[in-house]
Design an enzyme around this catalytic site. Structure first.
Site, mmCIF file in Angstrom:
data_model
loop_
_atom_site.group_PDB
_atom_site.id
_atom_site.type_symbol
_atom_site.label_atom_id
_atom_site.label_comp_id
_atom_site.label_asym_id
_atom_site.label_seq_id
_atom_site.Cartn_x
_atom_site.Cartn_y
_atom_site.Cartn_z
ATOM 1 N N ARG A 111 -6.052 -39.728 -21.955
ATOM 2 C CA ARG A 111 -4.822 -40.388 -22.364
ATOM 3 C C ARG A 111 -4.984 -41.000 -23.751
ATOM 4 N NH1 ARG A 111 -5.814 -41.886 -16.984
ATOM 5 N NH2 ARG A 111 -4.231 -41.189 -15.486
ATOM 6 N N LYS A 123 -6.003 -45.966 -16.782
ATOM 7 C CA LYS A 123 -4.663 -46.368 -16.351
ATOM 8 C C LYS A 123 -4.624 -46.731 -14.874
ATOM 9 C CE LYS A 123 0.087 -44.650 -16.067
ATOM 10 N NZ LYS A 123 0.980 -43.494 -16.319
ATOM 11 N N HIS A 150 1.650 -37.634 -25.031
ATOM 12 C CA HIS A 150 1.165 -37.464 -23.654
ATOM 13 C C HIS A 150 1.280 -36.016 -23.194
ATOM 14 C CE1 HIS A 150 -0.179 -39.241 -19.893
ATOM 15 N NE2 HIS A 150 0.701 -38.488 -19.250
ATOM 16 N N ARG A 197 -1.933 -34.121 -23.009
ATOM 17 C CA ARG A 197 -2.697 -34.244 -21.762
ATOM 18 C C ARG A 197 -2.259 -33.169 -20.777
ATOM 19 N NH1 ARG A 197 -5.538 -37.570 -18.194
ATOM 20 N NH2 ARG A 197 -4.557 -38.018 -16.202
ATOM 21 N N HIS A 246 -6.661 -37.905 -12.166
ATOM 22 C CA HIS A 246 -5.552 -37.981 -11.208
ATOM 23 C C HIS A 246 -6.092 -38.373 -9.841
ATOM 24 C CE1 HIS A 246 -3.575 -35.351 -14.278
ATOM 25 N NE2 HIS A 246 -2.547 -36.094 -13.942
ATOM 26 N N TYR A 257 0.894 -28.477 -12.115
ATOM 27 C CA TYR A 257 0.023 -27.565 -12.845
ATOM 28 C C TYR A 257 -0.321 -26.324 -12.021
ATOM 29 C CZ TYR A 257 -0.697 -31.911 -15.424
ATOM 30 O OH TYR A 257 -0.511 -33.074 -16.102
#
Length: 354
Positions: free
Chosen positions: A208, A233, A306, A309, A332, A341
């Site tokens: 990020r 995050k 972003h 990413r 994640h 994805y």
């Protein structure tokens, strides 16, 4: 026993003094209302059901937000704190004058619907459902904190009794055609080589923006080809493996003379103190403005930082890494976050099926 007296202003004041309970006082316009309240309150005290609601009836949402932002928000990450201060503004404007005890689920639902129909002055489009969800999340946590810790006598959290807006679909913007070449060329034209290094590192690692810009030299191990992130995050530390291209980017960044001994890999300009003197403390490199200029020079529209990413994680999936491997690299927490994805895998399988 309750004592009911008439005040000089013509209202009626009910006062209850009962052993084991704090003195409770409330004022009414009619004597009958004062008597009814005193009778009901004393009955609740006898049965052990009485809850002191006067504080919740007196404290407005505006004052409650002040206390929340002063006591609770500073315990969170700086990015979250800044976001909460921003999301508190529309809540103040719409509901700030309401007492906490007066805000009911139907009032919150009306606020939700009006916000979803609001045009954002920044984008000229309707506010996203995600923005409204974040505002409601702030309001909901404020009520939870007030009920559990502040002792305001509130009995319900009104946000828990309404329907939340469905979250917006995640962005799936990827670099197409020669956009990557044009973007990197525009970044390299900038006078500060850190811009190109930051963009390349995002594409190579899927980190990020905040993780890259807060990166310090002691987190980088070029020999083992890893970067150790302690603050992320989602609050979970992780170790990011580095490709050879990422190692080259970081090696050049660490030896860049613009760092001037800063512990940060990508430091910003020195701050100016009093009388224009240079402050040796340097914060992270700020790229928002130069990123926008680079996009303009490259002729690229609709791309956010972003999205790099998303591009990086998509490339990991295309290379055949498993969901668990991709999640370990990207950070994640759930496989659901990687769902957008996985469609790339299905497209790649078409050739194998033939």
């Amino acid at each position: 026993m309750a004592t009911i007296t008439k005040t000089q202003s013509g209202t009626w004041k009910a006062m209850i003094r009962r052993q084991g309970w704090p003195t409770t006082i409330k004022t009414f316009r009619l004597k009958r209302d004062a008597e009814d309240w005193a009778r009901t309150t004393e009955d609740q005290m006898v049965r052990g059901l009485y809850v002191q609601r006067s504080h919740g009836e007196r404290m407005t949402l505006d004052k409650a937000l002040d206390r929340y932002l002063r006591e609770v928000t500073p315990t969170k990450k700086s990015s979250t704190a800044a976001r909460e201060a921003h999301h508190a503004l529309p809540l103040r404007e719409a509901l700030g004058r309401y007492a906490l005890a007066a805000i009911t689920p139907d009032i919150v639902a009306d606020y939700r619907d009006k916000r979803l129909a609001t045009i954002s002055p920044q984008t000229g489009r309707l506010l996203s459902a995600s923005t409204v969800r974040l505002e409601l999340a702030l309001l909901g946590h404020l009520y939870s904190t007030a009920i559990r810790e502040w002792g305001l006598g509130l009995t319900i959290n009104p946000v828990q009794h309404i329907r939340r807006p469905k979250p917006s679909e995640g962005r799936n913007r990827r670099l197409t055609g020669d956009e990557e070449r044009r973007l990197l060329a525009a970044c390299d034209e900038h006078s500060n080589p850190m811009l190109g290094a930051v963009v390349r590192l995002a594409l190579h690692t899927g980190m990020r923006q905040g993780e890259i810009l807060s990166l310090t030299a002691d987190q980088v191990d070029l020999d083992r080809r890893v970067v150790r992130l302690s603050m992320t995050k989602n609050g979970s530390a992780r170790t990011v493996p580095l490709s050879r291209a990422a190692v080259d980017v970081l090696r050049d960044a660490l030896t860049c003379p613009l760092r001037r001994g800063s512990p940060l890999v990508f430091p910003g300009e020195p701050k100016r103190g009093q009388a224009g003197r240079e402050n040796p403390e340097r914060g992270p490199y700020v790229i928002n403005r130069v990123w926008a200029h680079a996009l303009k020079r490259a002729g690229i529209e609709g791309l956010r930082f972003h999205d790099l990413r998303h591009e990086a994680v998509s490339r990991l999936v295309e290379r055949g890494l498993s969901d668990q491997e991709v999640a370990a690299i990207s950070g994640h927490k759930s496989m659901q976050m990687l769902r957008r994805y996985t469609h790339l895998r299905a497209e790649d399988l078409v050739e194998k099926l033939d």
